[in-house]
Write a protein that holds these residues in place. Structure first.
Motif, PDB file in Angstrom:
ATOM      1  N   GLY A 128     -23.522  52.473 -97.162  1.00 54.53           N
ATOM      2  CA  GLY A 128     -24.371  52.929 -98.256  1.00 54.53           C
ATOM      3  C   GLY A 128     -23.825  54.161 -98.951  1.00 54.53           C
ATOM      4  N   LEU A 129     -23.284  55.089 -98.172  1.00 53.40           N
ATOM      5  CA  LEU A 129     -22.690  56.283 -98.765  1.00 53.40           C
ATOM      6  C   LEU A 129     -21.507  55.925 -99.653  1.00 53.40           C
ATOM      7  CD1 LEU A 129     -22.833  58.716 -95.709  1.00 53.40           C
ATOM      8  CD2 LEU A 129     -24.174  58.875 -97.820  1.00 53.40           C
ATOM      9  N   LEU A 130     -20.704  54.948 -99.215  1.00 55.61           N
ATOM     10  CA  LEU A 130     -19.575  54.511-100.039  1.00 55.61           C
ATOM     11  C   LEU A 130     -20.075  53.844-101.309  1.00 55.61           C
ATOM     12  CD1 LEU A 130     -16.551  54.049-100.487  1.00 55.61           C
ATOM     13  CD2 LEU A 130     -16.734  51.986 -99.077  1.00 55.61           C
ATOM     14  N   ALA A 131     -21.099  52.989-101.186  1.00 55.56           N
ATOM     15  CA  ALA A 131     -21.613  52.254-102.340  1.00 55.56           C
ATOM     16  C   ALA A 131     -22.234  53.177-103.384  1.00 55.56           C
ATOM     17  CB  ALA A 131     -22.640  51.217-101.890  1.00 55.56           C
ATOM     18  N   THR A 132     -22.811  54.290-102.930  1.00 50.91           N
ATOM     19  CA  THR A 132     -23.453  55.214-103.868  1.00 50.91           C
ATOM     20  C   THR A 132     -22.496  56.272-104.386  1.00 50.91           C
ATOM     21  OG1 THR A 132     -24.224  56.573-102.006  1.00 50.91           O
ATOM     22  CG2 THR A 132     -25.747  54.910-102.863  1.00 50.91           C
ATOM     23  N   GLY A 133     -21.243  56.219-103.934  1.00 56.35           N
ATOM     24  CA  GLY A 133     -20.254  57.159-104.428  1.00 56.35           C
ATOM     25  C   GLY A 133     -20.254  58.491-103.721  1.00 56.35           C
ATOM     26  N   ASN A 134     -20.999  58.593-102.599  1.00 62.25           N
ATOM     27  CA  ASN A 134     -21.009  59.836-101.831  1.00 62.25           C
ATOM     28  C   ASN A 134     -19.715  59.945-101.033  1.00 62.25           C
ATOM     29  OD1 ASN A 134     -21.521  61.610 -99.437  1.00 62.25           O
ATOM     30  ND2 ASN A 134     -23.530  61.807-100.397  1.00 62.25           N
ATOM     31  N   GLY A 135     -19.053  61.069-101.094  1.00 68.88           N
ATOM     32  CA  GLY A 135     -17.755  61.205-100.446  1.00 68.88           C
ATOM     33  C   GLY A 135     -17.786  61.610 -99.000  1.00 68.88           C
ATOM     34  N   PHE A 136     -18.969  61.622 -98.360  1.00 66.63           N
ATOM     35  CA  PHE A 136     -19.066  62.167 -97.013  1.00 66.63           C
ATOM     36  C   PHE A 136     -19.272  61.115 -95.936  1.00 66.63           C
ATOM     37  CE2 PHE A 136     -20.163  65.653 -99.832  1.00 66.63           C
ATOM     38  CZ  PHE A 136     -19.292  66.631 -99.383  1.00 66.63           C
ATOM     39  N   ARG A 158      -6.848  55.394-112.796  1.00 67.16           N
ATOM     40  CA  ARG A 158      -7.937  55.321-113.770  1.00 67.16           C
ATOM     41  C   ARG A 158      -7.646  54.310-114.881  1.00 67.16           C
ATOM     42  NH1 ARG A 158      -8.685  61.538-115.346  1.00 67.16           N
ATOM     43  NH2 ARG A 158      -6.421  61.367-115.155  1.00 67.16           N
ATOM     44  N   GLY A 159      -8.663  53.477-115.153  1.00 63.05           N
ATOM     45  CA  GLY A 159      -8.583  52.532-116.263  1.00 63.05           C
ATOM     46  C   GLY A 159      -7.870  51.233-115.966  1.00 63.05           C
ATOM     47  N   LEU A 160      -7.268  51.095-114.778  1.00 59.16           N
ATOM     48  CA  LEU A 160      -6.563  49.858-114.446  1.00 59.16           C
ATOM     49  C   LEU A 160      -7.551  48.752-114.091  1.00 59.16           C
ATOM     50  CD1 LEU A 160      -3.622  51.216-112.254  1.00 59.16           C
ATOM     51  CD2 LEU A 160      -3.580  50.595-114.680  1.00 59.16           C
ATOM     52  N   MET A 175     -13.270  47.778-100.402  1.00 63.34           N
ATOM     53  CA  MET A 175     -12.100  47.940-101.270  1.00 63.34           C
ATOM     54  C   MET A 175     -12.542  48.067-102.724  1.00 63.34           C
ATOM     55  SD  MET A 175      -8.656  47.909-100.993  1.00 63.34           S
ATOM     56  CE  MET A 175      -8.533  49.307-102.103  1.00 63.34           C
ATOM     57  N   ALA A 176     -13.486  47.228-103.132  1.00 61.68           N
ATOM     58  CA  ALA A 176     -13.988  47.289-104.503  1.00 61.68           C
ATOM     59  C   ALA A 176     -14.656  48.636-104.778  1.00 61.68           C
ATOM     60  CB  ALA A 176     -14.972  46.147-104.741  1.00 61.68           C
ATOM     61  N   GLN A 177     -15.429  49.128-103.816  1.00 65.10           N
ATOM     62  CA  GLN A 177     -16.107  50.411-104.004  1.00 65.10           C
ATOM     63  C   GLN A 177     -15.101  51.559-104.109  1.00 65.10           C
ATOM     64  OE1 GLN A 177     -19.204  50.752-104.621  1.00 65.10           O
ATOM     65  NE2 GLN A 177     -20.069  48.790-103.968  1.00 65.10           N
ATOM     66  N   LEU A 178     -14.055  51.515-103.301  1.00 62.71           N
ATOM     67  CA  LEU A 178     -13.026  52.560-103.371  1.00 62.71           C
ATOM     68  C   LEU A 178     -12.311  52.541-104.716  1.00 62.71           C
ATOM     69  CD1 LEU A 178     -11.475  52.328 -99.797  1.00 62.71           C
ATOM     70  CD2 LEU A 178     -12.746  54.265-100.739  1.00 62.71           C
ATOM     71  N   LEU A 179     -12.017  51.351-105.231  1.00 56.72           N
ATOM     72  CA  LEU A 179     -11.350  51.253-106.529  1.00 56.72           C
ATOM     73  C   LEU A 179     -12.268  51.709-107.661  1.00 56.72           C
ATOM     74  CD1 LEU A 179      -9.485  47.883-105.931  1.00 56.72           C
ATOM     75  CD2 LEU A 179      -8.409  50.114-106.292  1.00 56.72           C
ATOM     76  N   LEU A 180     -13.563  51.418-107.544  1.00 58.49           N
ATOM     77  CA  LEU A 180     -14.521  51.937-108.527  1.00 58.49           C
ATOM     78  C   LEU A 180     -14.525  53.462-108.515  1.00 58.49           C
ATOM     79  CD1 LEU A 180     -17.611  49.576-108.114  1.00 58.49           C
ATOM     80  CD2 LEU A 180     -16.271  49.909-110.194  1.00 58.49           C
ATOM     81  N   ARG A 181     -14.427  54.023-107.323  1.00 61.16           N
ATOM     82  CA  ARG A 181     -14.419  55.478-107.183  1.00 61.16           C
ATOM     83  C   ARG A 181     -13.181  56.092-107.831  1.00 61.16           C
ATOM     84  NH1 ARG A 181     -15.764  57.674-101.227  1.00 61.16           N
ATOM     85  NH2 ARG A 181     -13.509  57.605-100.923  1.00 61.16           N
ATOM     86  N   GLU A 182     -12.119  55.281-107.948  1.00 59.30           N
ATOM     87  CA  GLU A 182     -10.886  55.718-108.620  1.00 59.30           C
ATOM     88  C   GLU A 182     -10.926  55.456-110.116  1.00 59.30           C
ATOM     89  OE1 GLU A 182      -8.158  57.267-107.073  1.00 59.30           O
ATOM     90  OE2 GLU A 182      -9.561  57.387-105.382  1.00 59.30           O
ATOM     91  N   ASP A 183     -12.068  55.003-110.630  1.00 58.01           N
ATOM     92  CA  ASP A 183     -12.264  54.699-112.048  1.00 58.01           C
ATOM     93  C   ASP A 183     -11.485  53.485-112.519  1.00 58.01           C
ATOM     94  OD1 ASP A 183     -14.118  56.751-112.536  1.00 58.01           O
ATOM     95  OD2 ASP A 183     -12.522  58.220-112.830  1.00 58.01           O
TER      96      ASP A 183
END
Length: 293
Positions: A128-136, A158-160, A175-183
């Motif tokens: 859940g923390l990963l899905a919400t973008g929380n870095g902790f 970013r942007g890829l 993996m998808a959530q991490l890539l979203l976090r990278e924009d």
């Protein structure tokens, strides 16, 4: 021809860096991170994996706690062990090796692990923390390793356009959530996605994590794309041995992509290295200590 991404070499460098950071913690803070690994049963592949984890944990200067239980172990017995490890101050990370025997519900066991010690990153709180973008939260090791390889090769993501083929909780979704976090602009696909080849051809970053050997063909890949093959499939040979192959047809893809991970030697070695990374992170967070450089 694509440039081969050497995950084995990168993982060795990462483990060496972790070892230096652990040495600083021991010298300056007076504690040593500890990783507990639990193996139930005698699955040969799991035994090898657990042995490698223990060896690399010790090599990094950490304490390794191994718990090997017989295949007939009942679920309450395993739960009791997990709770003892949760309460043990010397244990910073807990990993229960999958798969578990049929009489044990893996979700029940994984959900019982203290999220602060969940170095596999599978607990719903960490997901859940990963899905919400929380870095902790603690992030699953294999997608974290894949992201490290992408950052090392491409720098700014970013942007890829990224396509992740696979939707498991272990690799595809995180993996998808991490890539979203990278924009990145991210699409999650799977074996039932319509027009999958066309979708894959839109990807600047293509991550294959579907568990089907050679499913991603060379003409599915955009020229110049970066291909991360997470698949580990064992193919039987006529002489009774087995060879490892990925989800990507490597011989075809290597002529089209700009960068590609091989199988073996790509993402696989990063998994244990990131397990050690997560254990170090968990140890510092539990004690309120800043991660050493």
């Amino acid at each position: 021809m694509a440039e081969i991404i050497d995950g084995k070499a990168f993982a060795a460098q990462l483990r060496a860096h972790i070892g230096r950071r652990v040495a600083r913690l021991v010298a300056e803070e007076g504690f040593t991170p500890g990783l507990a690994v639990v193996l139930v049963g005698d699955d040969p592949a799991s035994q090898v994996y657990v042995r490698n984890k223990a060896a690399q944990t010790l090599e990094a200067g950490m304490i390794s706690f191994e718990h090997r239980l017989p295949a007939h172990t009942a679920q309450p017995e395993l739960l009791a062990l997990v709770r003892r490890l949760n309460d043990d101050p010397a244990v910073d990370g807990i990993l229960v090796q999958l798969p578990l025997p049929a009489q044990i519900d893996a979700d029940v066991i994984l959900n019982a692990i203290d999220p602060a010690k969940d170095v596999d990153g599978f607990h719903p709180l960490n997901a859940g923390l990963l899905a919400t973008g929380n870095g902790f939260g603690l992030v699953p090791c294999t997608p974290l390793g894949a992201l490290m390889l992408l950052r090392d090769r491409l720098g700014d993501l970013r942007g890829l356009n990224a396509v992740v083929v696979g939707r498991s909780n272990i690799v595809g979704k995180p993996m998808a959530q991490l890539l979203l976090r990278e924009d990145c602009t991210v699409t999650v696909a799977h074996s039932r996605t319509r027009a999958l080849p066309e979708l894959c051809r839109s990807a600047d970053i293509l991550v294959a994590a579907v568990g089907r050997p050679g499913m991603i063909r060379g003409d599915w890949i955009k020229p110049g794309a970066t291909v991360i093959d997470v698949g580990i499939n064992r193919i039987g040979l006529p002489d009774g041995r087995a060879r490892l192959t990925g989800d990507v047809d490597f011989a075809e893809a290597v002529t089209v992509a700009a960068h590609i991970t091989p199988v073996p030697g790509g993402v696989g070695p990063m998994t244990i290295a990131c397990l050690l990374h997560n254990t170090l992170t968990a140890a510092c967070r539990r004690r309120g200590v800043e991660l050493p450089d």
